[in-house]
Design a protein around this motif. Structure first.
Motif, PDB file in Angstrom:
ATOM      1  N   LYS A  20       0.824  -1.215   0.000  1.00 39.69           N
ATOM      2  CA  LYS A  20       0.000   0.000   0.000  1.00 39.69           C
ATOM      3  C   LYS A  20       0.856   1.262   0.000  1.00 39.69           C
ATOM      4  O   LYS A  20       0.646   2.164  -0.810  1.00 39.69           O
ATOM      5  CB  LYS A  20      -0.979  -0.030   1.163  1.00 39.69           C
ATOM      6  CG  LYS A  20      -2.000  -1.145   0.947  1.00 39.69           C
ATOM      7  CD  LYS A  20      -2.934  -1.341   2.064  1.00 39.69           C
ATOM      8  CE  LYS A  20      -3.838  -2.527   1.732  1.00 39.69           C
ATOM      9  NZ  LYS A  20      -4.629  -2.954   2.834  1.00 39.69           N
ATOM     10  N   VAL A  36      -6.313   4.804   1.076  1.00 43.12           N
ATOM     11  CA  VAL A  36      -6.706   3.422   1.344  1.00 43.12           C
ATOM     12  C   VAL A  36      -8.000   3.420   2.152  1.00 43.12           C
ATOM     13  O   VAL A  36      -8.219   4.270   3.006  1.00 43.12           O
ATOM     14  CB  VAL A  36      -5.562   2.670   2.072  1.00 43.12           C
ATOM     15  CG1 VAL A  36      -5.331   3.199   3.465  1.00 43.12           C
ATOM     16  CG2 VAL A  36      -5.801   1.187   2.092  1.00 43.12           C
ATOM     17  N   ARG A  37      -8.864   2.448   1.835  1.00 44.16           N
ATOM     18  CA  ARG A  37     -10.149   2.349   2.541  1.00 44.16           C
ATOM     19  C   ARG A  37      -9.979   1.761   3.938  1.00 44.16           C
ATOM     20  O   ARG A  37      -9.220   0.828   4.130  1.00 44.16           O
ATOM     21  CB  ARG A  37     -11.115   1.472   1.762  1.00 44.16           C
ATOM     22  CG  ARG A  37     -11.604   2.117   0.494  1.00 44.16           C
ATOM     23  CD  ARG A  37     -12.859   1.419  -0.029  1.00 44.16           C
ATOM     24  NE  ARG A  37     -13.139   1.851  -1.383  1.00 44.16           N
ATOM     25  CZ  ARG A  37     -13.682   3.025  -1.704  1.00 44.16           C
ATOM     26  NH1 ARG A  37     -14.009   3.866  -0.758  1.00 44.16           N
ATOM     27  NH2 ARG A  37     -13.896   3.344  -2.959  1.00 44.16           N
ATOM     28  N   THR A  38     -10.727   2.337   4.885  1.00 47.14           N
ATOM     29  CA  THR A  38     -10.837   1.797   6.233  1.00 47.14           C
ATOM     30  C   THR A  38     -12.316   1.841   6.610  1.00 47.14           C
ATOM     31  O   THR A  38     -13.126   2.417   5.877  1.00 47.14           O
ATOM     32  CB  THR A  38     -10.040   2.627   7.265  1.00 47.14           C
ATOM     33  OG1 THR A  38     -10.698   3.882   7.452  1.00 47.14           O
ATOM     34  CG2 THR A  38      -8.595   2.840   6.837  1.00 47.14           C
ATOM     35  N   PRO A  46      -1.874   6.598   2.733  1.00 48.23           N
ATOM     36  CA  PRO A  46      -2.364   5.282   3.143  1.00 48.23           C
ATOM     37  C   PRO A  46      -1.441   4.614   4.155  1.00 48.23           C
ATOM     38  O   PRO A  46      -0.253   4.913   4.215  1.00 48.23           O
ATOM     39  CB  PRO A  46      -2.388   4.491   1.838  1.00 48.23           C
ATOM     40  CG  PRO A  46      -1.352   5.131   0.995  1.00 48.23           C
ATOM     41  CD  PRO A  46      -1.358   6.588   1.369  1.00 48.23           C
ATOM     42  N   ASP A  50      -5.068   0.368  10.167  1.00 47.21           N
ATOM     43  CA  ASP A  50      -5.802   1.516  10.667  1.00 47.21           C
ATOM     44  C   ASP A  50      -5.173   1.972  11.984  1.00 47.21           C
ATOM     45  O   ASP A  50      -5.024   1.167  12.903  1.00 47.21           O
ATOM     46  CB  ASP A  50      -7.269   1.128  10.889  1.00 47.21           C
ATOM     47  CG  ASP A  50      -8.134   2.310  11.260  1.00 47.21           C
ATOM     48  OD1 ASP A  50      -7.813   2.995  12.254  1.00 47.21           O
ATOM     49  OD2 ASP A  50      -9.129   2.538  10.561  1.00 47.21           O
ATOM     50  N   THR A  57      -5.984  -2.406   6.566  1.00 48.23           N
ATOM     51  CA  THR A  57      -6.751  -1.509   5.710  1.00 48.23           C
ATOM     52  C   THR A  57      -7.164  -2.232   4.435  1.00 48.23           C
ATOM     53  O   THR A  57      -6.641  -3.295   4.107  1.00 48.23           O
ATOM     54  CB  THR A  57      -5.935  -0.241   5.379  1.00 48.23           C
ATOM     55  OG1 THR A  57      -4.679  -0.626   4.819  1.00 48.23           O
ATOM     56  CG2 THR A  57      -5.713   0.604   6.620  1.00 48.23           C
TER      57      THR A  57
END
Length: 142
Positions: A20, A36-38, A46, A50, A57
């Motif tokens: 990432k 980046v998605r959390t 990112p 988390d 993540t």
């Protein structure tokens, strides 16, 4: 009487950046910004985990490199700084993300142009190598 002792600060190891952060750095080289998605939303920059929950993540998300200054401090320019004149260190909330990105904001050395809520966009170095300095600074959206 003053006591002194010689010392050297060292980091005698190498660290791999992982998929990432590696993609983030490669994106900077290509003048692209990734988050980046959390569970709390998209983080930029990112992280692999988390910082609040410690959970891994999720997927990487390409972001438009535009945002808003949430807080800042004005500093005199020094050799080695991102820009050659006075500027602000700021927290920038990149559009579509949770949290902020700490970076320089260049208002042309004019402190009166800097403000909380200022809309900014990334300014990329002409020659990029894949590190954080590839994003030279943020500048006001005109």
């Amino acid at each position: 009487m003053s006591l002194t002792a010689p010392y050297t600060v060292e980091f005698p190891f190498r660290r791999t950046v992982g998929p990432k952060i590696g993609t983030f750095l490669g994106g900077l080289r290509d003048a692209r910004l990734f988050g980046v998605r959390t569970a709390r939303g998209v983080l930029c920059p990112p992280l692999e985990f988390d910082p609040v929950t410690g959970a891994a993540t999720g997927e990487l998300v390409e972001l438009v490199p535009v945002g808003m200054v949430t807080c800042w401090t004005w500093v005199p320019g020094r050799p080695g700084d991102p820009v050659p004149h006075d500027f602000a260190w700021a927290l920038v909330a990149i559009d579509g993300t949770a949290g902020t990105f700490f970076h320089a904001v260049d208002t042309g050395g004019v402190p009166g142009r800097m403000a909380t809520g200022l809309r900014v966009r990334a300014r990329w170095r002409p020659e990029r190598v894949g590190d954080l300095r590839d994003l030279e600074c943020f500048e006001p959206v005109r």
